[in-house]
Structures are given as structure tokens and as C-alpha cells.
Design a protein around this motif. Structure first.
Motif, PDB file in Angstrom:
ATOM      1  N   TYR A   8       0.855  -1.155   0.013  1.00 53.60           N
ATOM      2  CA  TYR A   8      -0.187   0.035   0.069  1.00 53.60           C
ATOM      3  C   TYR A   8       0.746   1.223   0.189  1.00 53.60           C
ATOM      4  N   LEU A   9       2.195   1.083   0.231  1.00 56.12           N
ATOM      5  CA  LEU A   9       3.141   2.186   0.083  1.00 56.12           C
ATOM      6  C   LEU A   9       4.025   1.978  -1.255  1.00 56.12           C
ATOM      7  N   ARG A  10       4.631   2.811  -1.917  1.00 54.94           N
ATOM      8  CA  ARG A  10       5.653   2.439  -2.791  1.00 54.94           C
ATOM      9  C   ARG A  10       6.892   3.576  -2.659  1.00 54.94           C
ATOM     10  N   ALA A  11       8.037   3.208  -3.098  1.00 55.65           N
ATOM     11  CA  ALA A  11       9.140   4.124  -3.327  1.00 55.65           C
ATOM     12  C   ALA A  11       8.987   4.906  -4.390  1.00 55.65           C
ATOM     13  N   ASP A  12       9.422   6.304  -4.090  1.00 57.96           N
ATOM     14  CA  ASP A  12       9.391   7.431  -5.142  1.00 57.96           C
ATOM     15  C   ASP A  12      10.313   6.678  -6.476  1.00 57.96           C
ATOM     16  N   ALA A  13       9.864   6.759  -7.709  1.00 61.51           N
ATOM     17  CA  ALA A  13      10.309   5.984  -8.754  1.00 61.51           C
ATOM     18  C   ALA A  13      12.008   6.753  -9.016  1.00 61.51           C
ATOM     19  N   ALA A  14      11.663   7.946  -8.982  1.00 59.46           N
ATOM     20  CA  ALA A  14      13.247   8.603  -9.196  1.00 59.46           C
ATOM     21  C   ALA A  14      14.400   8.226  -8.166  1.00 59.46           C
ATOM     22  N   ARG A  15      13.855   8.364  -6.976  1.00 64.69           N
ATOM     23  CA  ARG A  15      14.750   7.902  -5.885  1.00 64.69           C
ATOM     24  C   ARG A  15      15.189   6.259  -6.000  1.00 64.69           C
TER      25      ARG A  15
END
Length: 494
Positions: free
Chosen positions: A321-328
């Protein structure tokens, strides 16, 4: 023990004693000190000045006067009990034990000494000895609610859960408003998956003075929402409480609130803001301390399971239900370089401020037993304790320290892992919320949220719980982890 020779000193002592009983500590001390000038070395004066200093938190003065009193009245049980209280308050637990033992040698009916003797054994995690002391105290004074509560807590630690529930019930029959007994009883229900009783009792957390959460209570003009009112077209503020792990675990309920038609404002610690903006549901994510927009209702995050009536079978547990920022995530993947082996993220210590840190954290030298050349190990911790520095530096584990600026970075690094192995800390909840495979190492007496005797978690579908058995050293737990890594990296063993 010498008595009063000077009648003026005796009068001042009685006057001080009356003031002491009324809670007028400053005036009582003045009377005691005047009396002591008239009759230096008088036992009762030295004893009561010591008691008063202990009550005022001045442990050095308390010890000075109680030791002076001991020189003239070594045969008084209460004196040794009070000296034990001073030692215990100062963390000198072995000296406290000796003082309580002496108090009980002089008077086996000293209920306070039995109770405090039990508290000290409990603080030392010597639960059988603590239980024996509470039983003695209750045999002498069966209507002692705090003793029933502490007895129940010890029985929980010993795995005697039904007996613990009986003791909590006894405490509450005697003291229906005993917030700590309500709280502890709620945790017992939650640990057993009896959520209906557990969530209701969990609301007592606000009234338990020694819990940090009791000082986090928010008072708003807007009403508290606990599920009764229709949220359609309303704005609700959901605000974090307790630790980062608690926020990561219970933020999932913001999605459910939005599904009921609410405009959701989510307030969280600053380090979680960027990560929480990936959560479905909230219209706005704010850092704690920022100005709040208008809202109709509010609810602390850990009251939401009560509001939504969550049962063991209905816990909202999406794969992620959470995801890491794609750029990071891309930046961290590039920094890590090509992956030629499974990447395993490690977290072996939690916050030192946590009340159970000593039993949930593992020193790195011990954790290093699981390291295998078949894996690329990466520390997910943004800081490391001094005692871990040398063995960590000598290991193949990669560390990034200050480059992990906030939990958004930690999430991006975690997302690059094939597996996360962690003790019970916020990293466990982060990995679970991201949907990563995570092995969580749990002490024998573990937190309620991991339930009892399960190797899986209804909160995190990809979690595996690796539990320490009672009396088992961490090295034995880590041997099982090492076997699991060996099986994972060796296809012939799968």
C-alpha cells in the motif's frame, strides 16, 4: 533505635509528619530539619527526611539520610524497604534486592517490601521470582489492585495467558478505573486475536501516565470519529501517534476512510511525509506541526481499527500500500550497481528510546552469523551504534548512513532488495507496507501485533515471523535464519 529525648523535637516531628501526610513536603521538611537541630542523629527524623527526599526525586539526599538512619536503626524493616526504593529508582537493582530481602528478613508481613521486591525482580526479567513475591504480597493483602496487575504482567511473560487474564480481571474488580490494568488486559486480548475486546481496551492508552502516548493526546474542538457518523462529504484529520512503525502499519486505514466518501487529511512525522504521499486515499499529507486546514472529524491512527471494527479476518492487508518514489528508486538502484546475487537488506537495531529495545535489538557481531557469500547484504539503517562500528566495518555489509535522508530514501533502498531481514522495528513495517518479502526476528515475549505462535502475519502477506523460543539465545534464532538463506540461495535444497 533511639527515641525522642527533647520534647520540642518530638513536637516538631509530629507536626512534620502531619504535614508530610497532607503532601506539604516543603513545610514538612522544615519541621523535620528544625527537630534534627534539637536532637541530631534521631532515627525517625533521619528516616523521614530520607523518605521525603525520595518522594521529591532527590535520590542522593534520600540515600544519605536513610544510610544515616540505618546506623542507628538497622532493625527496622520499613527503613530497608525505603532504602530499596531509592536504589531501585536509581537503577541500582541488585542493591535494591538486597535491601528488600533485609526488610523481609526483619518482617515477613511487610506487604510493600514484597510488592517492591517483585517489581525489582520483574525489572530484571526474573519472572518466576517476581511472581513468588506478588503471590506473597497478595496472600497478605488480597485487595491490592496494583499487585494483581503486576502479577498478570508477569504471567504474560511466562506464557500463562489464561492466568494473566484472571489476574487482570481481579485488578479491575478492585480498581475499575485502573488504566494500566485496562491497557495491559487489552494488549493480552490483541495478542490472542480477540480484537473486539482488544481495540476497545486499547483506548485506555491515553490514561496510562507512564506511556509516552498519554502525553501525545490531541484536544480538538472537532469531534473524535470512531465509526458512528457518516463520513460522506466530510473532512477527517487522521493523525499519527507513537512510533514510525505504528504510523507505517496503521496508515492503511486512510484508504478505507476515503472509500467512505471522506476527504482525508493525513498528518505524520516529517520524515514520513514523502513516502505517505504514495498512499491511496489521502487528499493531503502534512508534517506534524504544519498548520491544519478546516476539518469536521479527527481520529488518531491507532484508533482506526476500532472505528472500522477490524477483526482478525478483516484486517485490510493489500499486498502493498506504499511505494518508493520512482526517481529515488532508480538513483539507489544505480548506486548499488549490477546485482549478481540476491540482495538482502538488514536492520538489527531499533530506537534506543523504545522501552523494549534491549530485548528486541541484536548487536551486529551476533547478527553477522547469518552473513553468506551467496548474498549481497546491505544495511537499511541510517545510523549505527558505536559498539557495532568495528564488526560492521570488518564485514561485507554495505552501509550508506547519512545518504538515507528520510524514509523516502530508506523505502527506495528497501525496494531494491530481494529480501529484508529485520528485528521488530520500523523497517519491518516499511518492508511489509512496500510488499517486500520480509523476515522479522521476534523476541520470545513479543509485541501484541505479531499475535501468538504464528510464523505469518495477517498485517503483511509477505512477512515471515522467526520467533525466539523462551530461554533461547539469539544465536539459535540466527542459525534458523542462516538455514533459510542457505535454502533460498541453493536451488538443490528448495
Amino acid at each position: 533505635m533511639s527515641g525522642f529525648i527533647d520534647p520540642r523535637a518530638a513536637h516538631l516531628f509530629e507536626q512534620g509528619l502531619a504535614l508530610h501526610r497532607q503532601g506539604a513536603l516543603g513545610q514538612a521538611l522544615a519541621s523535620y530539619e528544625q527537630a534534627l537541630l534539637l536532637q541530631p542523629g534521631q532515627f525517625d527524623l533521619l528516616h523521614h527526611i530520607g523518605i521525603l527526599a525520595w518522594q521529591a526525586g532527590d535520590l542522593a539526599t534520600a540515600e544519605q539520610f536513610l544510610l544515616a538512619a540505618r546506623e542507628t536503626g538497622d532493625g527496622v524493616s520499613a527503613l530497608h524497604g525505603n532504602l530499596g526504593n531509592v536504589f531501585k529508582a536509581g537503577g541500582r537493582l541488585e542493591e535494591a534486592l538486597a535491601s528488600y530481602a533485609r526488610a523481609l528478613e526483619l518482617d515477613r508481613a511487610n506487604v510493600d517490601a514484597w510488592y517492591n521486591y517483585g517489581n525489582t525482580w520483574q525489572a530484571l526479567r526474573r519472572f518466576d521470582e517476581a511472581l513468588a513475591c506478588y503471590d506473597q504480597a497478595l496472600a497478605l493483602q488480597p485487595d491490592d489492585g496494583p499487585a494483581w496487575n503486576n502479577r498478570a504482567a508477569v504471567l504474560q511473560e511466562l506464557g500463562r495467558h489464561d492466568d494473566a487474564l484472571h489476574s487482570f480481571d481481579s485488578a479491575l474488580r478492585l480498581q475499575p478505573g485502573n488504566a494500566e490494568a485496562h491497557w495491559n488486559r487489552a494488549l493480552l486480548h490483541l495478542r490472542h486475536g480477540r480484537f473486539a475486546e482488544g481495540w476497545r481496551g486499547y483506548e485506555w492508552r491515553w490514561r496510562v501516565s507512564h506511556l509516552s502516548v498519554s502525553r501525545q493526546r490531541r484536544d480538538f474542538v472537532q469531534p473524535l470519529w470512531l465509526g458512528e457518523q457518516d463520513l460522506g462529504g466530510k473532512t477527517i484529520l487522521l493523525h499519527a501517534e507513537q512510533g514510525l512503525g505504528d504510523t507505517l502499519q496503521f496508515c492503511r486505514y486512510a484508504t478505507l476512510a476515503a472509500a467512505r466518501g471522506a476527504r482525508v487529511i493525513l498528518e505524520v512525522p516529517p520524515t514520513l511525509v514523502n513516502l505517505m504521499r504514495t498512499l491511496a486515499g489521502p487528499a493531503m499529507v502534512l508534517a506534524r506541526g504544519e498548520a491544519l486546514p478546516p476539518f469536521d472529524y479527527h481520529c488518531p491512527l491507532m484508533s482506526l481499527p476500532l472505528a472500522f471494527g477490524s477483526a482478525l479476518e478483516t484486517i485490510p492487508a493489500p499486498p502493498a500500500y506504499l511505494r518508493a518514489d520512482a526517481a529515488r528508486a532508480a538513483a539507489w538502484t544505480a548506486l548499488l550497481g549490477p546485482a549478481d546475487r540476491p540482495r538482502v537488506g538488514l536492520a538489527w537495531r531499533g530506537s534506543q528510546e523504545h522501552r523494549d529495545d534491549q530485548r528486541r535489538s541484536i548487536d551486529f557481531a551476533t547478527l553477522a552469523e547469518i552473513l553468506s557469500p551467496a548474498c549481497d547484504f546491505v544495511s537499511l539503517q541510517d545510523r549505527h551504534r558505536p559498539e557495532d562500528a568495528a564488526p560492521l566495518a570488518a564485514s561485507p555489509v554495505r552501509t550508506f548512513g547519512a545518504r538515507l535522508a528520510d524514509f523516502g530514501d530508506t523505502a527506495a533502498l528497501c525496494a531494491a532488495m530481494d529480501l529484508v531481514i529485520t528485528v521488530d522495528t520500523s523497517i519491518a513495517h516499511l518492508a511489509g507496507a512496500l510488499g517486500k518479502p520480509v523476515w522479522i526476528l521476534l523476541p520470545a515475549a513479543t509485541d501484541w501485533r505479531w499475535l501468538l505462535d504464528r510464523s505469518d502475519s495477517p498485517w503483511y502477506p509477505r512477512a515471515r515471523l522467526i520467533r525466539q523460543r523462551r530461554g533461547e539465545p539469539w544465536s539459535a534464532v540466527l542459525a534458523r535464519v542462516r538455514d533459510g538463506i542457505d535454502t533460498m540461495t541453493n536451488p538443490a535444497k528448495q
